[in-house]
Design a protein around this motif. Structure first.
Motif, PDB file in Angstrom:
ATOM      1  N   TRP A   1       3.430 -12.320  -0.885  1.00  0.00           N
ATOM      2  CA  TRP A   1       2.416 -11.094   0.129  1.00  0.00           C
ATOM      3  C   TRP A   1       4.113 -11.031   0.198  1.00  0.00           C
ATOM      4  CZ3 TRP A   1      -1.436 -14.609   1.665  1.00  0.00           C
ATOM      5  CH2 TRP A   1      -2.531 -15.261   0.184  1.00  0.00           C
ATOM      6  N   LEU A   2       5.033 -11.426   0.932  1.00  0.00           N
ATOM      7  CA  LEU A   2       5.888 -10.953   1.574  1.00  0.00           C
ATOM      8  C   LEU A   2       7.024 -10.229   1.017  1.00  0.00           C
ATOM      9  CD1 LEU A   2       7.042 -14.976   3.235  1.00  0.00           C
ATOM     10  CD2 LEU A   2       6.434 -13.208   4.364  1.00  0.00           C
ATOM     11  N   GLN A   3       7.708 -10.738  -0.358  1.00  0.00           N
ATOM     12  CA  GLN A   3       8.173  -9.207  -1.062  1.00  0.00           C
ATOM     13  C   GLN A   3       7.167  -8.544  -1.432  1.00  0.00           C
ATOM     14  OE1 GLN A   3       8.379 -12.182  -4.993  1.00  0.00           O
ATOM     15  NE2 GLN A   3      10.079 -13.783  -3.725  1.00  0.00           N
ATOM     16  N   GLY A   4       6.524  -8.385  -0.929  1.00  0.00           N
ATOM     17  CA  GLY A   4       5.820  -7.013  -1.118  1.00  0.00           C
ATOM     18  C   GLY A   4       4.533  -7.307  -2.027  1.00  0.00           C
ATOM     19  N   GLY A   5       3.920  -8.288  -2.836  1.00  0.00           N
ATOM     20  CA  GLY A   5       2.855  -8.110  -3.387  1.00  0.00           C
ATOM     21  C   GLY A   5       1.813  -7.758  -1.997  1.00  0.00           C
ATOM     22  N   GLN A   6       0.564  -7.193  -2.850  1.00  0.00           N
ATOM     23  CA  GLN A   6      -0.465  -6.845  -2.955  1.00  0.00           C
ATOM     24  C   GLN A   6      -2.001  -7.238  -2.875  1.00  0.00           C
ATOM     25  OE1 GLN A   6      -1.753  -4.256  -0.377  1.00  0.00           O
ATOM     26  NE2 GLN A   6       0.792  -4.323   0.073  1.00  0.00           N
TER      27      GLN A   6
ATOM     28  N   VAL B   1      -1.404   6.886  -9.365  1.00  0.00           N
ATOM     29  CA  VAL B   1      -0.592   7.231 -10.077  1.00  0.00           C
ATOM     30  C   VAL B   1       0.462   6.143  -9.278  1.00  0.00           C
ATOM     31  CG1 VAL B   1      -0.148   9.434 -10.829  1.00  0.00           C
ATOM     32  CG2 VAL B   1       0.956   9.085  -8.946  1.00  0.00           C
ATOM     33  N   ALA B   2       0.771   5.426  -8.267  1.00  0.00           N
ATOM     34  CA  ALA B   2       1.781   5.107  -7.825  1.00  0.00           C
ATOM     35  C   ALA B   2       0.470   3.013  -8.414  1.00  0.00           C
ATOM     36  CB  ALA B   2       1.975   4.293  -6.069  1.00  0.00           C
ATOM     37  N   ARG B   3      -0.476   2.910  -8.317  1.00  0.00           N
ATOM     38  CA  ARG B   3      -1.396   2.015  -8.514  1.00  0.00           C
ATOM     39  C   ARG B   3      -1.502   1.690  -9.520  1.00  0.00           C
ATOM     40  NH1 ARG B   3      -6.530   2.766  -7.736  1.00  0.00           N
ATOM     41  NH2 ARG B   3      -6.270   5.014  -6.456  1.00  0.00           N
ATOM     42  N   ALA B   4      -1.375   2.312 -10.638  1.00  0.00           N
ATOM     43  CA  ALA B   4      -1.164   2.330 -12.573  1.00  0.00           C
ATOM     44  C   ALA B   4       0.223   1.610 -12.520  1.00  0.00           C
ATOM     45  CB  ALA B   4      -1.339   3.870 -12.652  1.00  0.00           C
ATOM     46  N   LEU B   5       0.733   1.548 -11.813  1.00  0.00           N
ATOM     47  CA  LEU B   5       2.614   0.714 -12.156  1.00  0.00           C
ATOM     48  C   LEU B   5       2.590  -0.335 -11.793  1.00  0.00           C
ATOM     49  CD1 LEU B   5       5.209   3.619 -10.620  1.00  0.00           C
ATOM     50  CD2 LEU B   5       4.939   2.934 -12.866  1.00  0.00           C
ATOM     51  N   ALA B   6       1.029  -0.792 -10.797  1.00  0.00           N
ATOM     52  CA  ALA B   6       0.809  -2.387 -10.687  1.00  0.00           C
ATOM     53  C   ALA B   6       0.193  -2.885 -11.878  1.00  0.00           C
ATOM     54  CB  ALA B   6       0.304  -2.497  -9.494  1.00  0.00           C
ATOM     55  N   TYR B   7       0.885  -4.561 -11.999  1.00  0.00           N
ATOM     56  CA  TYR B   7      -0.166  -5.390 -12.103  1.00  0.00           C
ATOM     57  C   TYR B   7      -0.539  -5.948 -11.283  1.00  0.00           C
ATOM     58  CZ  TYR B   7      -0.691  -9.115 -16.339  1.00  0.00           C
ATOM     59  OH  TYR B   7      -0.846 -10.381 -16.419  1.00  0.00           O
ATOM     60  N   ARG B   8      -2.331  -5.593 -11.566  1.00  0.00           N
ATOM     61  CA  ARG B   8      -2.871  -6.264 -10.268  1.00  0.00           C
ATOM     62  C   ARG B   8      -3.086  -7.822 -10.908  1.00  0.00           C
ATOM     63  NH1 ARG B   8      -2.102  -4.236  -6.359  1.00  0.00           N
ATOM     64  NH2 ARG B   8      -3.747  -5.227  -5.213  1.00  0.00           N
ATOM     65  N   GLU B   9      -3.887  -8.894  -9.976  1.00  0.00           N
ATOM     66  CA  GLU B   9      -4.396 -10.418 -10.115  1.00  0.00           C
ATOM     67  C   GLU B   9      -5.710  -9.714 -10.569  1.00  0.00           C
ATOM     68  OE1 GLU B   9      -3.457 -14.662  -7.460  1.00  0.00           O
ATOM     69  OE2 GLU B   9      -2.850 -12.922  -6.544  1.00  0.00           O
TER      70      GLU B   9
ATOM     71  N   GLY C   1       1.076  -5.365   7.240  1.00  0.00           N
ATOM     72  CA  GLY C   1       1.864  -4.664   5.924  1.00  0.00           C
ATOM     73  C   GLY C   1       1.464  -4.853   4.795  1.00  0.00           C
ATOM     74  N   PHE C   2      -0.082  -4.720   5.006  1.00  0.00           N
ATOM     75  CA  PHE C   2      -1.044  -4.988   3.886  1.00  0.00           C
ATOM     76  C   PHE C   2      -2.013  -3.201   3.686  1.00  0.00           C
ATOM     77  CE2 PHE C   2       0.109  -8.238   2.309  1.00  0.00           C
ATOM     78  CZ  PHE C   2      -0.701  -9.779   3.100  1.00  0.00           C
TER      79      PHE C   2
ATOM     80  N   ARG D   1      -5.405  -9.389  -4.222  1.00  0.00           N
ATOM     81  CA  ARG D   1      -6.087  -8.440  -4.277  1.00  0.00           C
ATOM     82  C   ARG D   1      -8.179  -9.012  -3.299  1.00  0.00           C
ATOM     83  NH1 ARG D   1      -7.710 -13.869  -8.583  1.00  0.00           N
ATOM     84  NH2 ARG D   1      -8.289 -15.233  -6.548  1.00  0.00           N
ATOM     85  N   GLY D   2      -8.400  -7.635  -3.774  1.00  0.00           N
ATOM     86  CA  GLY D   2     -10.195  -7.934  -3.050  1.00  0.00           C
ATOM     87  C   GLY D   2     -10.185  -8.573  -1.528  1.00  0.00           C
ATOM     88  N   ASN D   3     -10.065  -8.596  -0.923  1.00  0.00           N
ATOM     89  CA  ASN D   3     -10.517  -8.725   0.529  1.00  0.00           C
ATOM     90  C   ASN D   3      -9.361 -10.055   0.475  1.00  0.00           C
ATOM     91  OD1 ASN D   3     -11.843 -11.263  -0.688  1.00  0.00           O
ATOM     92  ND2 ASN D   3     -12.970 -11.065   1.232  1.00  0.00           N
ATOM     93  N   THR D   4      -8.405 -10.403   0.010  1.00  0.00           N
ATOM     94  CA  THR D   4      -7.657 -11.349   0.301  1.00  0.00           C
ATOM     95  C   THR D   4      -7.304 -10.707   1.789  1.00  0.00           C
ATOM     96  OG1 THR D   4      -7.244 -11.804  -1.512  1.00  0.00           O
ATOM     97  CG2 THR D   4      -5.815 -12.430   0.319  1.00  0.00           C
ATOM     98  N   PRO D   5      -6.514  -9.194   1.181  1.00  0.00           N
ATOM     99  CA  PRO D   5      -5.965  -9.115   3.201  1.00  0.00           C
ATOM    100  C   PRO D   5      -6.285  -9.136   3.983  1.00  0.00           C
ATOM    101  CG  PRO D   5      -5.324  -7.086   0.984  1.00  0.00           C
ATOM    102  CD  PRO D   5      -6.382  -8.012   1.059  1.00  0.00           C
ATOM    103  N   GLU D   6      -7.992  -8.849   3.879  1.00  0.00           N
ATOM    104  CA  GLU D   6      -8.762  -8.765   5.027  1.00  0.00           C
ATOM    105  C   GLU D   6      -9.282 -10.900   6.318  1.00  0.00           C
ATOM    106  OE1 GLU D   6      -9.617  -4.863   3.908  1.00  0.00           O
ATOM    107  OE2 GLU D   6      -9.664  -6.739   3.397  1.00  0.00           O
ATOM    108  N   LEU D   7      -8.729 -11.702   5.220  1.00  0.00           N
ATOM    109  CA  LEU D   7      -9.057 -13.361   5.021  1.00  0.00           C
ATOM    110  C   LEU D   7      -7.390 -13.374   5.504  1.00  0.00           C
ATOM    111  CD1 LEU D   7     -10.923 -14.248   1.941  1.00  0.00           C
ATOM    112  CD2 LEU D   7     -11.392 -14.019   3.392  1.00  0.00           C
ATOM    113  N   ILE D   8      -6.576 -12.686   5.491  1.00  0.00           N
ATOM    114  CA  ILE D   8      -4.760 -13.109   5.564  1.00  0.00           C
ATOM    115  C   ILE D   8      -4.722 -12.689   7.068  1.00  0.00           C
ATOM    116  CG2 ILE D   8      -2.618 -12.881   5.645  1.00  0.00           C
ATOM    117  CD1 ILE D   8      -3.258 -12.050   2.366  1.00  0.00           C
ATOM    118  N   ALA D   9      -5.365 -11.317   7.209  1.00  0.00           N
ATOM    119  CA  ALA D   9      -5.731 -10.763   8.666  1.00  0.00           C
ATOM    120  C   ALA D   9      -6.606 -12.171   9.761  1.00  0.00           C
ATOM    121  CB  ALA D   9      -6.137  -9.521   8.865  1.00  0.00           C
TER     122      ALA D   9
END
Length: 467
Positions: free
Chosen positions: A59-64, A101-109, A91-92, A66-74
């Protein structure tokens, strides 16, 4: 140790997600503590997760997450700091607010996000082609999918290898569609069939996977079949000179393949990405992707799949003008070809591969290394063997023409290029056209000769005007 660095984090310099790093430092929360509290809060809300220190590092390296995890971290950090924090302040990005087109470049967990991205990418591809046709190939975006795939590979070493054969029902239907699309692609080129593949994948197969209730074995087979279709969408986009789209479909295919657990297919998807990278002027990436593919497939019982991966490594080395490494990779490819017990003993994903395929790829290597005699021999073999595959015929004839030209045999070069031009009739393949354009560009020093001018004039209708 740098100020603010956590013991054992192993990271130097500013993190990609400075907002999260600042909040962590202010709260005094360690990586392990944050991961534990996020898991605990998630479980209380009905969401199982197993995050750890490595997850926080990503996450610190810029990884996003999954799911509702950003809300849990917050929520965890808000409690520690005694003030409310929103995911955006850490930063999420709300994932579905990012352009597809941006999301499709990501390998999502989260594979549910992958399915959502594929459905939206397919819908946009079909209904709003002008938005996607010119999306760029992004070489730097290949790093994260490679890393995530390798992590999956390490973490799933003991996962049972499932057969890729269809067991009937919905899986058998999807495999029948794959066979039909594959036959059309071989005969008429990717440009003719890609829209049908994308439509079937996004409107029929993705919804199957979004439904619940299928037995685990069937669900994994459906994920594997969907991965194959996504890879085909990528390959046909590549064949249609839509390189950015090809990268995005292949990246999503790799994520689906992890869900299905098919290492042979995973290797073939990486081979496709390697081919794409090398042909777009990124041979270093091509070699690395091929190496990851070899690591993926080396214990999967598929010599033909490994043959292709070694051939892709050879292509990259040849483009880098590394003859020793290219020769070593070609020898490894030949050894795997000899080790195969025949197509019927191999995965259905690699049964199209044979010694004629290797001859065609070797011809391209020899061409790039300037070994004209070897290029001629290999390309001529490919031409003789692929009479029913017009795309391969056109490409191999173009390479053969170049080999003749490199040996100063202009009459034979022009005659063979003319045959390649005839072969392209009815084939919608930009890769074939680019191969013949490459030959034509090599004719520039001899433009003063009548037969060269005649060929350039004849080729304009298919290849466009010469530069």
């Amino acid at each position: 140790m740098m100020p603010g660095a956590q013991p054992g984090s192993g990271r130097q310099g500013a993190p990609a997600n400075a907002a999260l790093a600042a909040a962590l430092k202010e709260s005094g929360c360690s990586y392990a503590s944050l991961a534990h509290r996020v898991n605990e809060l998630g479980r209380r809300q009905g969401h199982e997760s197993n995050y750890d220190k490595a997850s926080v590092t990503r996450w610190l390296q810029g990884g996003q997450p999954r799911g509702n995890t950003p809300e849990l971290i917050a929520a965890v950090l808000s409690h520690r700091l005694g003030r409310p924090l929103a995911p955006a302040e850490l930063g999420f990005i709300a994932d579905r607010q990012r352009p597809v087109v941006a999301r499709a470049l990501a390998y999502r967990e989260d594979v549910a996000e992958t399915l959502h991205t594929l459905a939206e990418l397919g819908s946009t591809d079909i209904s709003r082609r002008s938005l996607l046709g010119a999306v760029p190939f992004v070489a730097g975006a290949l790093v994260t999918p490679q890393r995530e795939w390798l992590l999956w590979l390490v973490e799933n070493q003991d996962t049972p290898r499932l057969s890729s054969a269809a067991d009937g029902g919905r899986v058998e239907q999807v495999h029948a569609a794959i066979s039909m699309f594959d036959e059309m692609d071989n005969r008429f080129g990717g440009g003719q069939v890609r829209a049908s593949i994308v439509l079937y994948l996004s409107t029929e197969v993705v919804p199957m996977l979004q439904q619940r209730g299928a037995p685990p074995h069937e669900r994994r087979q459906l994920f594997t079949a969907a991965a194959k279709l996504a890879a085909m969408a990528g390959w046909s986009s590549y064949d249609n000179a839509e390189y950015g789209l090809a990268q995005r479909y292949m990246t999503q295919a790799l994520r689906l393949c992890a869900e299905g657990g098919d290492r042979v297919l995973g290797g073939q998807i990486l081979a496709g990405l390697s081919h794409l990278s090398t042909n777009l002027g990124q041979p270093e990436a091509g070699v690395e992707l091929a190496r990851v593919g070899v690591a993926t497939a080396k214990h999967a019982g598929s010599p033909l799949g490994l043959m292709r991966l070694h051939a892709m490594a050879a292509r990259g080395h040849a483009a880098l003008d590394q003859p020793r490494e290219a020769s070593k990779s070609l020898r490894a490819a030949e050894a795997q070809l000899e080790a195969s017990r025949g197509a019927e003993q191999e995965s259905p994903w690699v049964r199209f591969l044979d010694h004629h395929y290797l001859a065609a790829e070797a011809a391209l290597c020899f061409r790039d290394l300037g070994n004209a005699a070897e290029a001629e021999n290999s390309a001529a073999e490919s031409v003789r063997a692929n009479a029913d595959r017009r795309r391969r015929q056109a490409i191999s004839r173009s390479v053969l023409a170049t080999a003749y030209l490199q040996q100063n045999r202009l009459d034979e070069a022009i005659g063979t290029a003319g045959e390649a031009l005839d072969t392209l009739s009815g084939v919608h393949s930009e890769r074939s056209i680019q191969a013949l354009r490459d030959f034509r560009s090599r004719l520039r020093p001899r433009r003063g000769e009548p037969m060269v001018r005649d060929f350039e004039h004849r080729s304009r209708a298919v290849l466009g005007s010469a530069a």
